[in-house]
Enzyme design. Structure first.
Site, PDB file in Angstrom:
ATOM      1  N   GLU A 209       0.830  -1.205   0.000  1.00 17.41           N
ATOM      2  CA  GLU A 209       0.000   0.000   0.000  1.00 17.41           C
ATOM      3  C   GLU A 209       0.866   1.258   0.000  1.00 17.41           C
ATOM      4  O   GLU A 209       0.591   2.205  -0.746  1.00 17.41           O
ATOM      5  CB  GLU A 209      -0.940  -0.024   1.203  1.00 17.41           C
ATOM      6  CG  GLU A 209      -1.919  -1.193   1.132  1.00 17.41           C
ATOM      7  CD  GLU A 209      -3.238  -0.914   1.806  1.00 17.41           C
ATOM      8  OE1 GLU A 209      -4.215  -0.640   1.087  1.00 17.41           O
ATOM      9  OE2 GLU A 209      -3.280  -0.972   3.050  1.00 17.41           O
TER      10      GLU A 209
ATOM     11  N   GLU B 194      -4.484  -8.852   3.052  1.00 13.33           N
ATOM     12  CA  GLU B 194      -5.499  -8.522   4.052  1.00 13.33           C
ATOM     13  C   GLU B 194      -6.693  -9.468   4.047  1.00 13.33           C
ATOM     14  O   GLU B 194      -7.168  -9.890   5.112  1.00 13.33           O
ATOM     15  CB  GLU B 194      -5.968  -7.071   3.848  1.00 13.33           C
ATOM     16  CG  GLU B 194      -5.006  -6.023   4.372  1.00 13.33           C
ATOM     17  CD  GLU B 194      -3.848  -5.731   3.421  1.00 13.33           C
ATOM     18  OE1 GLU B 194      -3.034  -4.838   3.718  1.00 13.33           O
ATOM     19  OE2 GLU B 194      -3.761  -6.386   2.347  1.00 13.33           O
TER      20      GLU B 194
END
Length: 266
Positions: A120, A140
């Site tokens: 990210e 995730e």
């Protein structure tokens, strides 16, 4: 020059090198790291002597993302800096380049793990270099979590949507070569060589007119979501003033005189 126990800062000429420095945890995010990152971005923005930024990790890893032990209630390293987070509730998003874009070019030098929050943060950088054995991915969903650092928005704008969705929905790891094939990174080099390649690119940027470089970067991001007509109009607003700068005149003189330009940021 700033830095914290988990984020080191050093200068390489006109390049500010920020190093995620928690190798025992594969540079998993900590409060100290986030505060150090935020301070590093601000230092680069405010120091006219800095023309580029390189972000890398210590100990053969880039960033393994969120500290899952801390998430499970075992405490996050750097508690003594928690008041910084309380003073600016948005600081962690700025640190991860979700809510902040440095005006100087940011080059990522990735070795080893660059997963979850690491991938990210990567999406907030401008140019990306990876060692051959680097690993990428948004894990995730495998933990029942959501990649809330911006990936569901940014990734599909940086790589083809089908690849973005596969990465987001499978949570599987990607090799450096596969990351390059889908356009997530621009260079794959021998293991241990990512930082050197990133610094080489930074030096090429540093040799250019700093006002021009920053205006070009701003124009690229500013126009990304505009129509072509609006983007071209915005480009003129950014670009024309550069031609009136002393640096632009110096660039032309240096070319005519067959010498390296001496840019003054003016």
């Amino acid at each position: 020059m700033g830095g914290t126990e988990h984020l080191t800062v050093r200068r390489e000429g006109a390049t500010l090198v920020l190093t995620l420095n928690r190798p025992e945890a594969k540079n998993a995010l900590s409060i100290s790291m986030l505060v150090g990152l935020y301070d590093g971005w601000i230092e680069a923005d405010e120091d006219d002597g800095v023309r580029s930024i390189v972000l890398t990790g210590a100990g053969g890893a880039f960033c393994a993302g969120m500290d899952l032990k801390a998430l499970a209630g075992q405490g996050m390293a750097g508690e003594h800096l928690r008041d910084r987070l309380k003073a600016d509730p948005d600081l962690h998003w700025k640190a991860m380049l979700r809510h902040h874009r440095p005006r100087k070019p940011v080059i990522a030098a990735v070795e080893g793990y660059c997963v979850a929050g690491g991938t990210e943060i990567l999406q907030g950088t401008d140019i990306r270099v990876a060692g051959e054995s680097a690993t990428f991915g948004l894990f995730e969903v495998r933990r029942g979590l959501f990649p809330i650092g911006g990936s569901t928005v940014r990734l599909q704008r940086q790589i083809p949507r089908t690849h973005a969705l596969e990465m987001l929905l499978t949570g599987r790891p990607y090799s450096a070569r596969e990351a390059a094939d889908i356009g997530l990174v621009g260079h794959v080099v021998a293991d241990g060589g990512a930082l050197d390649k990133a610094l080489e690119i930074a030096e090429q940027i540093n040799a250019c007119g700093p006002l021009a470089v920053e205006a070009v970067k701003a124009s690229v991001y500013e126009s990304a979501e505009l129509t072509e007509t609006d983007g071209l109009a915005a480009e003129l607003k950014r670009g024309w003033p550069i031609f009136d700068t002393a640096d632009a005149k110096e660039g032309a003189r240096a070319f005519a005189e067959k010498r390296a330009p001496d840019y003054k940021r003016a």
